[in-house]
Design a protein around this motif. Sequence first.
Motif, PDB file in Angstrom:
ATOM      1  N   GLY A  30       0.785  -1.230   0.000  1.00  0.00           N
ATOM      2  CA  GLY A  30       0.000   0.000   0.000  1.00  0.00           C
ATOM      3  C   GLY A  30       0.810   1.270   0.000  1.00  0.00           C
ATOM      4  O   GLY A  30       0.281   2.341  -0.329  1.00  0.00           O
ATOM      5  N   ILE A  31       2.097   1.192   0.345  1.00  0.00           N
ATOM      6  CA  ILE A  31       2.911   2.411   0.306  1.00  0.00           C
ATOM      7  C   ILE A  31       3.721   2.503  -0.983  1.00  0.00           C
ATOM      8  O   ILE A  31       4.441   3.488  -1.192  1.00  0.00           O
ATOM      9  N   GLY A  32       3.582   1.495  -1.846  1.00  0.00           N
ATOM     10  CA  GLY A  32       4.358   1.509  -3.074  1.00  0.00           C
ATOM     11  C   GLY A  32       5.840   1.541  -2.775  1.00  0.00           C
ATOM     12  O   GLY A  32       6.317   0.870  -1.861  1.00  0.00           O
ATOM     13  N   ASN A  33       6.572   2.335  -3.539  1.00  0.00           N
ATOM     14  CA  ASN A  33       8.021   2.477  -3.340  1.00  0.00           C
ATOM     15  C   ASN A  33       8.382   3.862  -2.821  1.00  0.00           C
ATOM     16  O   ASN A  33       9.495   4.352  -3.054  1.00  0.00           O
ATOM     17  N   ASP A  34       7.455   4.461  -2.089  1.00  0.00           N
ATOM     18  CA  ASP A  34       7.586   5.862  -1.712  1.00  0.00           C
ATOM     19  C   ASP A  34       7.467   6.001  -0.197  1.00  0.00           C
ATOM     20  O   ASP A  34       6.400   5.785   0.376  1.00  0.00           O
ATOM     21  N   LEU A  35       8.560   6.376   0.453  1.00  0.00           N
ATOM     22  CA  LEU A  35       8.509   6.562   1.902  1.00  0.00           C
ATOM     23  C   LEU A  35       7.571   7.695   2.293  1.00  0.00           C
ATOM     24  O   LEU A  35       7.021   7.698   3.401  1.00  0.00           O
ATOM     25  N   ASP A  36       7.362   8.651   1.392  1.00  0.00           N
ATOM     26  CA  ASP A  36       6.403   9.717   1.699  1.00  0.00           C
ATOM     27  C   ASP A  36       5.001   9.159   1.898  1.00  0.00           C
ATOM     28  O   ASP A  36       4.187   9.756   2.614  1.00  0.00           O
ATOM     29  N   ALA A  37       4.707   8.014   1.266  1.00  0.00           N
ATOM     30  CA  ALA A  37       3.390   7.399   1.444  1.00  0.00           C
ATOM     31  C   ALA A  37       3.186   6.943   2.886  1.00  0.00           C
ATOM     32  O   ALA A  37       2.055   6.917   3.378  1.00  0.00           O
ATOM     33  N   LEU A  38       4.263   6.586   3.571  1.00  0.00           N
ATOM     34  CA  LEU A  38       4.143   6.258   4.996  1.00  0.00           C
ATOM     35  C   LEU A  38       3.589   7.447   5.768  1.00  0.00           C
ATOM     36  O   LEU A  38       2.704   7.293   6.619  1.00  0.00           O
ATOM     37  N   HIS A  39       4.101   8.627   5.465  1.00  0.00           N
ATOM     38  CA  HIS A  39       3.623   9.835   6.141  1.00  0.00           C
ATOM     39  C   HIS A  39       2.161  10.094   5.791  1.00  0.00           C
ATOM     40  O   HIS A  39       1.370  10.479   6.659  1.00  0.00           O
ATOM     41  N   HIS A  40       1.813   9.896   4.534  1.00  0.00           N
ATOM     42  CA  HIS A  40       0.427  10.091   4.105  1.00  0.00           C
ATOM     43  C   HIS A  40      -0.519   9.200   4.904  1.00  0.00           C
ATOM     44  O   HIS A  40      -1.536   9.677   5.444  1.00  0.00           O
ATOM     45  N   PHE A  41      -0.195   7.922   5.005  1.00  0.00           N
ATOM     46  CA  PHE A  41      -1.110   7.006   5.698  1.00  0.00           C
ATOM     47  C   PHE A  41      -1.043   7.184   7.207  1.00  0.00           C
ATOM     48  O   PHE A  41      -2.062   7.011   7.885  1.00  0.00           O
ATOM     49  N   TYR A  42       0.110   7.552   7.729  1.00  0.00           N
ATOM     50  CA  TYR A  42       0.166   7.861   9.159  1.00  0.00           C
ATOM     51  C   TYR A  42      -0.735   9.056   9.463  1.00  0.00           C
ATOM     52  O   TYR A  42      -1.506   9.033  10.428  1.00  0.00           O
ATOM     53  N   ASP A  43      -0.649  10.084   8.635  1.00  0.00           N
ATOM     54  CA  ASP A  43      -1.480  11.272   8.837  1.00  0.00           C
ATOM     55  C   ASP A  43      -2.967  10.934   8.730  1.00  0.00           C
ATOM     56  O   ASP A  43      -3.804  11.594   9.364  1.00  0.00           O
ATOM     57  N   ARG A  44      -3.291   9.917   7.948  1.00  0.00           N
ATOM     58  CA  ARG A  44      -4.700   9.505   7.819  1.00  0.00           C
ATOM     59  C   ARG A  44      -5.136   8.550   8.929  1.00  0.00           C
ATOM     60  O   ARG A  44      -6.319   8.204   8.982  1.00  0.00           O
ATOM     61  N   GLY A  45      -4.206   8.130   9.780  1.00  0.00           N
ATOM     62  CA  GLY A  45      -4.614   7.330  10.930  1.00  0.00           C
ATOM     63  C   GLY A  45      -4.054   5.931  11.017  1.00  0.00           C
ATOM     64  O   GLY A  45      -4.303   5.226  11.998  1.00  0.00           O
ATOM     65  N   VAL A  46      -3.294   5.473  10.017  1.00  0.00           N
ATOM     66  CA  VAL A  46      -2.754   4.108  10.046  1.00  0.00           C
ATOM     67  C   VAL A  46      -1.678   4.022  11.126  1.00  0.00           C
ATOM     68  O   VAL A  46      -0.737   4.815  11.141  1.00  0.00           O
ATOM     69  N   ARG A  47      -1.819   3.022  12.011  1.00  0.00           N
ATOM     70  CA  ARG A  47      -0.887   2.905  13.121  1.00  0.00           C
ATOM     71  C   ARG A  47      -0.090   1.605  13.132  1.00  0.00           C
ATOM     72  O   ARG A  47       0.762   1.424  13.996  1.00  0.00           O
ATOM     73  N   TYR A  48      -0.368   0.686  12.223  1.00  0.00           N
ATOM     74  CA  TYR A  48       0.573  -0.404  11.975  1.00  0.00           C
ATOM     75  C   TYR A  48       0.494  -0.823  10.525  1.00  0.00           C
ATOM     76  O   TYR A  48      -0.510  -0.581   9.846  1.00  0.00           O
ATOM     77  N   ILE A  49       1.577  -1.443  10.058  1.00  0.00           N
ATOM     78  CA  ILE A  49       1.593  -2.016   8.715  1.00  0.00           C
ATOM     79  C   ILE A  49       2.068  -3.461   8.815  1.00  0.00           C
ATOM     80  O   ILE A  49       3.140  -3.744   9.380  1.00  0.00           O
ATOM     81  N   THR A  50       1.254  -4.381   8.301  1.00  0.00           N
ATOM     82  CA  THR A  50       1.665  -5.766   8.100  1.00  0.00           C
ATOM     83  C   THR A  50       2.525  -5.767   6.849  1.00  0.00           C
ATOM     84  O   THR A  50       2.033  -5.484   5.754  1.00  0.00           O
ATOM     85  N   LEU A  51       3.798  -6.072   6.979  1.00  0.00           N
ATOM     86  CA  LEU A  51       4.767  -5.775   5.924  1.00  0.00           C
ATOM     87  C   LEU A  51       4.445  -6.458   4.600  1.00  0.00           C
ATOM     88  O   LEU A  51       4.633  -5.876   3.526  1.00  0.00           O
ATOM     89  N   THR A  52       3.986  -7.708   4.628  1.00  0.00           N
ATOM     90  CA  THR A  52       3.612  -8.419   3.403  1.00  0.00           C
ATOM     91  C   THR A  52       2.252  -9.068   3.603  1.00  0.00           C
ATOM     92  O   THR A  52       1.712  -9.082   4.714  1.00  0.00           O
ATOM     93  N   HIS A  53       1.728  -9.637   2.501  1.00  0.00           N
ATOM     94  CA  HIS A  53       0.571 -10.517   2.660  1.00  0.00           C
ATOM     95  C   HIS A  53       0.924 -11.875   2.079  1.00  0.00           C
ATOM     96  O   HIS A  53       1.838 -12.531   2.562  1.00  0.00           O
ATOM     97  N   ASP A  54       0.247 -12.305   1.007  1.00  0.00           N
ATOM     98  CA  ASP A  54       0.467 -13.683   0.550  1.00  0.00           C
ATOM     99  C   ASP A  54       1.367 -13.771  -0.678  1.00  0.00           C
ATOM    100  O   ASP A  54       1.334 -14.757  -1.406  1.00  0.00           O
TER     101      ASP A  54
END
Length: 376
Positions: A127-151
Amino acid sequence: MPSSNVSPDARRLAHRSILVDGHIDLPDRLHHFDEDPADATIGGDFDYPRAQQGGLDAAFMALYLPSALQTTPGAAPKRADALLDRVQRMTRMHPDAFSLSVSPTKVRELASTDTIALPVGMENGAGIGNDLDALHHFYDRGVRYITLTHDAHNQIGDSSYGDGDPRWGGLSPFGHDVIDEMNRLGMMIDVSHVTDRTAWDVLDHTAAPIIASHSGCRHFTPGWERNLSDALIEAIAETGGIIMITFGSPFLRAPYREQDDPIEDAVASYLDTRGWADDSKDAVEYEQKMRRLHPIGTVSGVADHIDHAVALAGEDHVGLGSDFDGVFALPKNLQDVSHYPNLIAELLRRDYSEATLRKILGENLLRVWSDVDAHT
């Protein structure tokens, strides 16, 4: 509904403790079949009336991002934003029922009310693609953990479900940068779904405690990397982190996965013969009926995993991450958010003290969340 023979002590403890579930896939469920979870719903395992019955105070809304989205640039971040929009819409439409919660302090404040806190986690770092700025975007929107991978392996690291050879042999170079940035932001790192090597790389690199938001103990499912090894459970605890035990039947015992597949196949075949789309009301009602008619395992199986994790990690490093709305098969009497008292009753029968149960039910995760915040 909770079993009628649940002890008053179990019900009381469910409602007087701060009960936090670390992983509920409601946003994805509503993405496929839209209902109003403020009222009783047709499908799934979570709605407000049942959550109130079960004593739930906080439910981490998992933004599930299928690995298929990884093949189209921008698709995973777009889906994550759409699912977040859905969670925020719920809280705007029903502020007395739900509140987007971005801190453990907010969860504690809401625990004394009838409003259920909805913190948010992202399931799949695609969900963050290859952009560390996306981490800030989703943190600002309320995301408080990231499951690093899925399947599937992704740009961050290798998945325990990944086909073929590992892509990175653990964390990718970008994945190391992601861990650093999550530490700086105060965002919890979730190692559910990753390979052992990826988890060890995270443990070697992180400066903050980590979590496994919805995992079981591999002791009961030998050779299945999706559940955590004893060594990883101990190592997560050594960071100050937490393993949150999931309720899904396939996680509890290896034979349960073999029992689950034929039931799901039979449901799919029936829907096909009737010509019902998967997201139709008829299909959802039928699937829900079949899930309830065919529970796999019992509450004691989940308690066994809690026992094992506590024995390895200690009572300060175990919590609950049901995976409600994210799995098909669930144990008898532990099939939705009204059923937490049934698990509490089983743990009371195993001589867990109320003080220890309060930790497992929610206090441990709130402590870890606070500790991660402190690393910012």
